[in-house]
Structure formats: C-alpha cells, structure tokens
Scaffold this motif. Sequence first.
Motif, short mmCIF file in Angstrom:
data_model
loop_
_atom_site.label_atom_id
_atom_site.label_comp_id
_atom_site.label_asym_id
_atom_site.label_seq_id
_atom_site.Cartn_x
_atom_site.Cartn_y
_atom_site.Cartn_z
N LEU A 1 -5.04 -5.95 -2.68
CA LEU A 1 -4.30 -4.69 -2.53
C LEU A 1 -5.26 -3.51 -2.48
O LEU A 1 -5.11 -2.60 -1.66
CB LEU A 1 -3.32 -4.53 -3.70
N LEU A 2 -6.25 -3.52 -3.37
CA LEU A 2 -7.24 -2.44 -3.39
C LEU A 2 -7.97 -2.33 -2.06
O LEU A 2 -8.10 -1.25 -1.49
CB LEU A 2 -8.23 -2.69 -4.53
N ALA A 3 -8.46 -3.46 -1.55
CA ALA A 3 -9.21 -3.45 -0.28
C ALA A 3 -8.33 -3.02 0.89
O ALA A 3 -8.78 -2.28 1.78
CB ALA A 3 -9.80 -4.83 -0.02
N ARG A 4 -7.09 -3.49 0.89
CA ARG A 4 -6.17 -3.09 1.97
C ARG A 4 -5.96 -1.58 1.95
O ARG A 4 -5.98 -0.92 2.99
CB ARG A 4 -4.83 -3.82 1.80
N TYR A 5 -5.75 -1.02 0.77
CA TYR A 5 -5.58 0.43 0.65
C TYR A 5 -6.83 1.17 1.10
O TYR A 5 -6.75 2.16 1.85
CB TYR A 5 -5.23 0.81 -0.79
N LEU A 6 -8.00 0.73 0.62
CA LEU A 6 -9.25 1.41 0.98
C LEU A 6 -9.49 1.38 2.49
O LEU A 6 -9.95 2.36 3.08
CB LEU A 6 -10.43 0.76 0.26
N GLN B 1 2.11 5.66 -6.24
CA GLN B 1 1.58 5.57 -7.60
C GLN B 1 0.35 6.46 -7.77
O GLN B 1 0.22 7.18 -8.76
CB GLN B 1 1.25 4.12 -7.94
N LEU B 2 -0.57 6.39 -6.81
CA LEU B 2 -1.80 7.18 -6.90
C LEU B 2 -1.53 8.67 -6.80
O LEU B 2 -2.17 9.48 -7.47
CB LEU B 2 -2.78 6.75 -5.81
N TYR C 1 1.49 -10.79 7.53
CA TYR C 1 0.03 -10.79 7.41
C TYR C 1 -0.59 -9.56 8.10
O TYR C 1 -1.58 -9.02 7.62
CB TYR C 1 -0.55 -12.07 8.00
N GLN C 2 0.01 -9.13 9.19
CA GLN C 2 -0.51 -7.96 9.90
C GLN C 2 -0.49 -6.73 9.01
O GLN C 2 -1.36 -5.86 9.09
CB GLN C 2 0.32 -7.70 11.16
N ASN C 3 0.49 -6.65 8.12
CA ASN C 3 0.64 -5.47 7.26
C ASN C 3 0.13 -5.67 5.84
O ASN C 3 0.14 -4.71 5.05
CB ASN C 3 2.13 -5.08 7.20
N THR D 1 0.83 -1.21 0.00
CA THR D 1 0.00 0.00 0.00
C THR D 1 0.86 1.26 0.00
O THR D 1 0.43 2.30 -0.52
CB THR D 1 -0.96 0.03 1.21
N SER D 2 2.08 1.18 0.54
CA SER D 2 2.95 2.35 0.50
C SER D 2 3.37 2.64 -0.95
O SER D 2 3.40 3.80 -1.38
CB SER D 2 4.19 2.15 1.39
#
Length: 382
Positions: free
Chosen positions: A197-202, A173-174, A289-291, A167-168
Amino acid sequence: MPFGNIILIFLGLGFIGFFFYYILNVIETPVLRFHESEFSTQIISKTKRLTKKYYPTIWCFNQHLMLLLLMLRESKSKLYNYDKIEHLEMKDGGTTGLAWTGLSTVNHKDDSPIIVLFHTISGDEQDVKATVSYLRKTYNWIVVVCIRRGHGNLPLTKPIINTMGSTSDLKEQLTYIKHKFPNKPLFGVGISAGSGLLARYLGESGFKSMFDAAVAVSPAYDIEKAFHRVHPVYSKIMGQRMINYFLKRHYESFSRVKGSEELFHVKTLGEFQDKLHTISGYKDKSSYYQNSNPILVADKIKTPLLILNAADDPICVNQNVLENLHWLETLKNTIHVHTKRGSHIAFFEGLFASSWSDRLIGEYFQSILKFNELNQKLSKSF
C-alpha cells in the motif's frame, strides 16, 4: 573409552561445527543497492546498521523458526494500549481507522516526525505493536497506525475490502493526519502487505507524496505473481485465514455481493487475491491488479525510501526481489537492503531475539532528519 565420553565428544564436535556454520554462513553484512548520489552516500554513512554485520539470533536463524517465534510473540504478548483509536468515514461511506500513541506528550511547535504505520494483510493496530512500542519508547515520536477498512474491530459500513488497502482511503487518512499536525513531517513504514500500500501510494503520488521518507519491510513487489509464489504451506494457511478473517467475520455484508461465494472455495492465498475483485469494487481480476499492484507505479516513486528484504523469506520470496533489481539499483533516493537471513518481517538478532529491522527503521529516520537539518542550515547560509 566409555560410551558416555564418546557421546560428549560427538556433542562437542557438533557444537563446534554448528558454531563455525553460524560464523561462516549466517552472520553477514547486508547487500545494499542504490543510485549513487550525495543523498545515498550520506544516509548510508549515518545509518550504521547498513554497513555493520547482522547477527541473526543463533538459536533461531532458520526462516521457519523465526516466523513461528514472531507469531507466538504476537499472540502471547499483551495488547498495546493506544492513546486513541479514531474511526474515519470515507467519502464513499466506508470506515477506516487511526490508532494513535504519543498524543499525551505532543508538542505541536517542534518538528519531530509522525510515524505512519501500515499493518499486514489480515492485521490491525495490534499486529504491529512491537514496532510501534519500540519507536515510541526509543525516540518519543508520535506513531499512528492506519487501519484499513474491514480490519480489526472496524465496522464494515460498506461491503468493499481490499487486503492490500486503498490509496484513495489512504489519501483521506493522510490528509486528516496532516490537518491535525500541519508542521510535522510524516515518515511512513509499511510492514509486509502494508509496504505494498505504501509503495502504491508513493508511486501514484510522485512528487506530491505527503511523506518525507519511508521504509518498506518485506515487500512482495508484483503482487499478481508474488502471492502465487508463497511457500505452499503458508499459502494454504493464509488462504484459509483470508476466508475466516474477511468473509466469515463480515458474512452478512458480503452474502449479498454477487460473486463473493467463489471466495469461500479458494485453497491458497494466490487464489484469494485473484478473486478479490468481487468484494473490492472492481469489475474483474485485471482491473483489480491494475489499480492495486504496486509494481506498476514503483518506478515513479520520488520519496526517499528504504526497502528491506531477506533472501530466505518464505512468503515474499527472493525471486520477487531478483526480478526487480533493474529498478532497485537505479531509482533515485531509494536504498535496497538485502539480507541473507531474516525470514518474513522477523529479522531477529541477538540472544534474546530483538528486532534488527525496528532498529534499522529508527536509525534510517534519524539519518533522514540529520540530512534534512544539515541541508536547511546550508540553504540558510547562502
């Protein structure tokens, strides 16, 4: 009665039986789960595919056949010709990429969206080419694929890889995309691991998310459990794929990383993920997994989100969905679409096996645009 006629009768009865099986057990209207609100009511009413029957391809509705056809098409079809592929240097020295299409006709003044796509676990900009091509041709939207470090033809400038993505890295990128097109809304689409990845970021971003809406296709939810539930045959194939795609391609980089040799001996996808911390920059499995696990932050998602799963998915299996109904039915602005058929990210429909899910993605984003436009008009009138 001649033997040939008997054979024809049995063939006819078999065809009739198959036809009735298809009508009664294959065709169905998707099951929707959502939090009751004006938003969900309007989006569902405007997105026709959510309330109409889904007709899986009659000659290819079995989940394994769908997956096989998907892989054959991906391997045999021509490469998509992107306008531009950029390499971005991350703050830690790693390299990610952006594959753009639609730049040649871009209008910086209009408010048409940019579709940001996230590829699969061992994919790149080409494994999502069918979705990219459909959205580009049908809606004339700009589409950009976020390529994760170590994927595709990107150089591995730092020996760190996370199959689920970082996500970092995504935030960088975003930020780059938003700086390039500050006036355009961003719509996110995650395919398989890309949806994780999308869900983790959101979830991490909450109200600060840079996305105005998003779609997750065939997510796994709790990746610590889900990767151990993959159909045994696919799990072994994908486990070997991870070794070949990441370790052997980047052998020189990882040969100096302590613990990476353990990954060469894994047999399944679940085993690979459990040991991924050795090459993903985390001290142990728990920290990884935590991250990285999207389920740990899923209840904090605030961005409008459409989630699509098939009950016959052999990779992100139905048990993953059933365990998460408690929040899928209550999370505000989230609509979960559950089909009986569709396999893993395939969702073929019609005689020529076109993508039902690609059409759903386009319709959903159109509904979001109309909903936002109506709200803007109402707010200006008061």
